[in-house]
Design an enzyme around this catalytic site. Structure first.
Site, PDB file in Angstrom:
ATOM      1  N   TRP A 113       0.799  -1.230   0.000  1.00 51.15           N
ATOM      2  CA  TRP A 113       0.000   0.000   0.000  1.00 51.15           C
ATOM      3  C   TRP A 113       0.835   1.286   0.000  1.00 51.15           C
ATOM      4  O   TRP A 113       0.279   2.357   0.050  1.00 51.15           O
ATOM      5  CB  TRP A 113      -1.000  -0.024   1.162  1.00 51.15           C
ATOM      6  CG  TRP A 113      -2.184  -0.858   0.793  1.00 51.15           C
ATOM      7  CD1 TRP A 113      -3.313  -0.423   0.161  1.00 51.15           C
ATOM      8  CD2 TRP A 113      -2.364  -2.252   0.997  1.00 51.15           C
ATOM      9  NE1 TRP A 113      -4.166  -1.467  -0.053  1.00 51.15           N
ATOM     10  CE2 TRP A 113      -3.621  -2.601   0.446  1.00 51.15           C
ATOM     11  CE3 TRP A 113      -1.591  -3.250   1.578  1.00 51.15           C
ATOM     12  CZ2 TRP A 113      -4.118  -3.905   0.474  1.00 51.15           C
ATOM     13  CZ3 TRP A 113      -2.082  -4.538   1.598  1.00 51.15           C
ATOM     14  CH2 TRP A 113      -3.325  -4.849   1.052  1.00 51.15           C
ATOM     15  N   HIS A 148      -6.661   3.335   2.122  1.00 50.46           N
ATOM     16  CA  HIS A 148      -7.889   2.882   1.461  1.00 50.46           C
ATOM     17  C   HIS A 148      -9.053   3.271   2.365  1.00 50.46           C
ATOM     18  O   HIS A 148      -8.856   3.586   3.543  1.00 50.46           O
ATOM     19  CB  HIS A 148      -7.900   1.364   1.210  1.00 50.46           C
ATOM     20  CG  HIS A 148      -7.316   0.556   2.329  1.00 50.46           C
ATOM     21  ND1 HIS A 148      -6.681  -0.632   2.149  1.00 50.46           N
ATOM     22  CD2 HIS A 148      -7.265   0.798   3.673  1.00 50.46           C
ATOM     23  CE1 HIS A 148      -6.268  -1.104   3.308  1.00 50.46           C
ATOM     24  NE2 HIS A 148      -6.607  -0.258   4.243  1.00 50.46           N
ATOM     25  N   ARG A 162      -1.315   7.461  -1.078  1.00 52.14           N
ATOM     26  CA  ARG A 162      -0.254   6.452  -1.260  1.00 52.14           C
ATOM     27  C   ARG A 162       1.041   7.145  -1.662  1.00 52.14           C
ATOM     28  O   ARG A 162       1.016   8.122  -2.422  1.00 52.14           O
ATOM     29  CB  ARG A 162      -0.626   5.470  -2.382  1.00 52.14           C
ATOM     30  CG  ARG A 162      -1.983   4.815  -2.237  1.00 52.14           C
ATOM     31  CD  ARG A 162      -1.923   3.436  -1.648  1.00 52.14           C
ATOM     32  NE  ARG A 162      -3.272   2.914  -1.427  1.00 52.14           N
ATOM     33  CZ  ARG A 162      -3.862   2.022  -2.206  1.00 52.14           C
ATOM     34  NH1 ARG A 162      -3.218   1.540  -3.244  1.00 52.14           N
ATOM     35  NH2 ARG A 162      -5.075   1.598  -1.930  1.00 52.14           N
ATOM     36  N   GLN A 188     -11.428   6.688  -3.775  1.00 51.55           N
ATOM     37  CA  GLN A 188     -11.947   5.324  -3.820  1.00 51.55           C
ATOM     38  C   GLN A 188     -13.425   5.346  -3.450  1.00 51.55           C
ATOM     39  O   GLN A 188     -13.879   6.238  -2.730  1.00 51.55           O
ATOM     40  CB  GLN A 188     -11.253   4.450  -2.772  1.00 51.55           C
ATOM     41  CG  GLN A 188      -9.930   3.878  -3.210  1.00 51.55           C
ATOM     42  CD  GLN A 188      -9.463   2.789  -2.261  1.00 51.55           C
ATOM     43  OE1 GLN A 188      -9.866   2.731  -1.100  1.00 51.55           O
ATOM     44  NE2 GLN A 188      -8.614   1.914  -2.754  1.00 51.55           N
ATOM     45  N   VAL A 226     -10.160 -10.519   2.244  1.00 54.58           N
ATOM     46  CA  VAL A 226     -11.263 -11.255   1.618  1.00 54.58           C
ATOM     47  C   VAL A 226     -10.843 -12.697   1.339  1.00 54.58           C
ATOM     48  O   VAL A 226      -9.676 -12.998   1.146  1.00 54.58           O
ATOM     49  CB  VAL A 226     -11.734 -10.596   0.291  1.00 54.58           C
ATOM     50  CG1 VAL A 226     -12.578  -9.368   0.563  1.00 54.58           C
ATOM     51  CG2 VAL A 226     -10.563 -10.275  -0.611  1.00 54.58           C
ATOM     52  N   ALA A 274     -17.272  -7.440  -0.021  1.00 55.47           N
ATOM     53  CA  ALA A 274     -16.685  -6.101  -0.022  1.00 55.47           C
ATOM     54  C   ALA A 274     -16.011  -5.880  -1.361  1.00 55.47           C
ATOM     55  O   ALA A 274     -15.574  -6.831  -2.009  1.00 55.47           O
ATOM     56  CB  ALA A 274     -15.670  -5.954   1.111  1.00 55.47           C
TER      57      ALA A 274
END
Ligand SMILES: [Zn+2]
Length: 337
Positions: free
Chosen positions: A154, A168, A194, A208, A251, A305
């Site tokens: 990231w 994020h 970032r 985002q 996830v 998500a």
């Protein structure tokens, strides 16, 4: 692109017009029915089909540049003519007033309002959270342990006090799960940060929109349908999509949604690197550890998500090929679907 006039010389030509008569000649030369750009567009039929789409977009961009340059110079020359008339001691009260350029909403704002409208129609709420986060909400709760190499992915900024300008808006999803009782349906639009070198496709600060749904019996099918209807809504037509397996710590399973490249209609071009698809939305089913870290029992609740790089979506919809244009005040829209 070969054989096309330079945008800078078109702008220069408009600026070089010192009266409205000369400017009208400029308009006829570039934008008239028998003008150069119309001629270039008519010539597209003879171009190699593999290059036709990109060349057509480039010519349309030149037309918009000529139109904008003409409008801007016309407004300037009208003001100059008006001032000259005032200086000469007379005023024509029947003359139309000089045009004033009207402001309009930024494409990011326009598209964000549409996306919010789409999701609120599906029963989602808009959630927001702080732009400066702590490590728990930005990483720990998302199953990204301390010292795990995944944190490097990231490109994180840190403040002197080890706070994080959020990388994020997933941190907002964590806050939503901590403070709400399932079923939960939220989207979290917002700016993220970032440590990237800024170029045509990367920026150190961008937008985002993430989405989260927590309920019973949630499957990948729900995620797939939600994302496909979103893409159709945003692009105004049904595009080919495909899902690829992908790894993200928060996830399981993780997926990437690719969408048919709108710049070449899936034929393959430099923007999609010849694949015909653009990687648009990563997502997946919420990892049981993430649910547990927010106090939800993974045996009872599941969720999906997803997170869109929203700027990329804006660029696809409006045909903008350089992310820097979204932020530098020199935005020109090439295309609107
Ligand atoms: Zn393409």
């Amino acid at each position: 692109m070969t054989g096309l006039p330079e945008a800078a010389s078109i702008r220069g030509e408009a600026l070089a017009c010192t009266d409205l008569l000369a400017l009208e000649e400029f308009r006829l030369r570039w934008l008239g029915k028998k003008g150069e750009i119309t001629g270039l567009l008519k010539g597209l039929g003879a171009v190699d089909p593999a290059e036709r789409s990109a060349r057509g977009a480039a010519i349309n961009a030149l037309r918009d540049i000529a139109q904008t340059a003409w409008e801007a110079r016309k407004a300037e020359l009208e003001v100059i003519a008006e001032q000259a008339a005032l200086d000469a001691g007379w005023i024509d009260v029947t003359a139309p007033s000089s045009a004033r350029a009207a402001g309009r909403l930024h494409p990011i704002t326009v598209l964000l309002e549409e996306v919010i409208d789409h999701f609120t129609g599906l029963g989602f709420e808009v959630a927001s959270g702080p732009e400066i986060e702590d490590e728990f909400h930005n990483f720990d709760a998302l199953n990204i342990p301390k010292d795990h190499p995944a944190r490097d992915v990231w490109d994180t900024f840190y403040t002197d006090r080890r706070e994080i300008p959020r990388t994020h808006t997933s941190s907002v999803q964590i806050r939503a799960m901590q403070t709400r009782k399932p079923p939960i349906r939220v989207i979290s639009p917002g700016r993220v940060f970032r440590n990237e070198t800024i170029d045509a496709t990367h920026h150190a600060s961008f937008n985002q929109v993430e989405g989260l749904l927590v309920d019973r019996h949630v499957t990948v099918g729900h995620l797939k349908h939600t994302l496909e209807t979103l893409v159709t809504r945003i692009m105004g037509r049904k595009l080919e999509t495909r899902f690829r397996p992908a790894f993200y710590p928060f996830v399981e399973p993780g997926l990437d949604l690719d969408v048919q490249c709108v710049f070449c209609n899936g034929v393959g071009c430099s923007i999609c690197k010849g694949s015909g698809y653009i990687e648009l939305i990563p997502g997946g089913l919420v990892h049981p550890k993430v649910l547990a870290s927010c106090g939800l029992d993974p045996d009872e609740w599941q969720g999906f998500a997803f997170g869109m790089g929203f700027d990329r979506m804006v660029m696809m919809r409006y045909g903008i090929d350089d992310i820097r244009r979204l932020y530098d005040g020199r935005l020109q829209l090439v295309r609107q679907f």
